[in-house]
Design a protein around this motif. Structure first.
Motif, PDB file in Angstrom:
ATOM      1  N   CYS A 177       0.827  -1.217   0.000  1.00  0.00           N
ATOM      2  CA  CYS A 177       0.000   0.000   0.000  1.00  0.00           C
ATOM      3  C   CYS A 177       0.858   1.263   0.000  1.00  0.00           C
ATOM      4  O   CYS A 177       0.584   2.214  -0.745  1.00  0.00           O
ATOM      5  CB  CYS A 177      -0.923   0.007   1.225  1.00  0.00           C
ATOM      6  N   TYR A 200      -4.400   2.591  -1.688  1.00  0.00           N
ATOM      7  CA  TYR A 200      -5.232   1.622  -0.960  1.00  0.00           C
ATOM      8  C   TYR A 200      -6.233   0.951  -1.900  1.00  0.00           C
ATOM      9  O   TYR A 200      -6.424  -0.273  -1.854  1.00  0.00           O
ATOM     10  CB  TYR A 200      -5.953   2.329   0.184  1.00  0.00           C
ATOM     11  N   THR A 204      -6.542  -3.075  -2.796  1.00  0.00           N
ATOM     12  CA  THR A 204      -7.719  -3.879  -2.456  1.00  0.00           C
ATOM     13  C   THR A 204      -8.408  -4.475  -3.677  1.00  0.00           C
ATOM     14  O   THR A 204      -9.264  -5.341  -3.529  1.00  0.00           O
ATOM     15  CB  THR A 204      -8.749  -3.022  -1.678  1.00  0.00           C
ATOM     16  N   PRO A 207      -5.850  -8.076  -3.682  1.00  0.00           N
ATOM     17  CA  PRO A 207      -4.872  -8.092  -2.580  1.00  0.00           C
ATOM     18  C   PRO A 207      -4.029  -9.358  -2.465  1.00  0.00           C
ATOM     19  O   PRO A 207      -2.826  -9.273  -2.214  1.00  0.00           O
ATOM     20  CB  PRO A 207      -5.742  -7.914  -1.335  1.00  0.00           C
TER      21      PRO A 207
END
Length: 313
Positions: A177, A200, A204, A207
């Motif tokens: 991240c 972020y 996501t 991941p």
């Protein structure tokens, strides 16, 4: 020509990291040494003399110094120790700053289909030094405390076993991240918090392949660094054991001297390899970043059009 914008699965993220170095490795590290080699060499020389001074403080007239004797030696040469410490700190900061920008600059030139030579790479690095410093200062205030808290909680949970798998997941996730945030902040005109949000979101989106790729590349790099670096250390250990068995403890000073030299070589080799091979981890993070950009912005078709007529190197 290496294609950055491309949809990649778990195997591709790892495989393309090494494919990148098959295509660009020689040129990449040649330019890296040209830009970073001088500072790294000065740091190595500085560390060598620091270890030598430290060693001289341990022995007086060929005999091991007592605790009070070494303390007296240290106080008499405190200005020298402080000077070496400040010099090493400044050099490490410069190396870290350039090291963090170099892979980003190289990948950006590849993205633009520009020549990846020392002049172009250094020009890009110089243009981003200010942004990089701002990023690190803001992260020191914002990301560093959050990372410390999360890391502390994971290590605390180790005592009930659940913390062990959490550490293996959370640390690579945090690292990725932050890497995505840094890549986005440096390569775009977006602000720090926008880059943090985007980093972020990119993470996501997919991941588990990202975490797995980060873990494996990190493991490979650190295994290689540890194996090569500890060769002089083990030579020193076996040398000491051999001298004690064959010559007894009479040549204690000579044996310890040899051990300290091997320790110094191990330390310097470890630092050099860490700076050099960290590039593999950074390139892996960059390839993942461009892959996730492609997942969200569908840029692979544009990249394929740009590659028409180009020959693969």
């Amino acid at each position: 020509m290496f294609q950055l914008y491309k949809k990649r699965n778990f195997n591709d993220l790892i495989g393309d990291t090494f494919n990148f170095f098959k295509v660009h490795g020689k040129n990449y590290f040649a330019n890296y040494i040209a830009i970073n080699g001088g500072v790294l060499l000065v740091l190595i020389v500085l560390l060598y003399f620091f270890i030598k001074i430290f060693y001289d403080g341990l022995f007086t007239n060929g005999l091991p110094n007592s605790g009070n004797g070494f303390e007296s030696y240290f106080l008499q040469n405190i200005e020298l120790f402080i000077g070496y410490g400040i010099g090493a700190f400044i050099l490490i900061l410069i190396l870290t700053l350039i090291n963090s920008l170099y892979p980003i600059a190289y990948l950006k030139l590849v993205e633009r289909n520009e020549e990846t030579n020392t002049t172009n790479i250094w020009k890009y690095i110089k243009s981003k030094i200010g942004k990089s410093l701002v990023f690190f200062l803001l992260s020191l205030v914002i990301l560093f405390p959050i990372t410390i808290i999360i890391g502390f909680l994971c290590f605390a949970l180790v005592f009930i076993l659940i913390g062990i798998p959490l550490i293996l997941i959370v640390i690579p996730a945090l690292f990725t991240c932050i890497s995505f945030t840094y890549y986005n902040y440096i390569t775009t005109n977006e602000g720090y918090f926008d880059s943090l949000s985007k980093g972020y979101k990119l993470f996501t989106k997919k991941p588990w392949p990202l975490i797995g790729s980060t873990m494996i590349i990190y493991f490979i790099v650190n295994t290689v660094v540890s194996f090569i670096s500890f060769i002089p250390y083990f030579i020193g250990i076996f040398g000491v054991m051999f001298n004690i068995e064959t010559e007894g403890i009479e040549n204690q000073q000579e044996t310890i001297s040899f051990m300290i030299i091997m320790f110094g070589i191990t330390f310097i080799l470890s630092i050099s390899l860490n700076y050099l091979l960290q590039n593999i981890i950074s390139i892996n993070q960059g390839i993942m970043y461009y892959s996730m950009i492609d997942e969200t912005e569908k840029t692979s078709n544009i990249s394929e059009i740009d590659l028409i007529g180009s020959n693969e190197e």
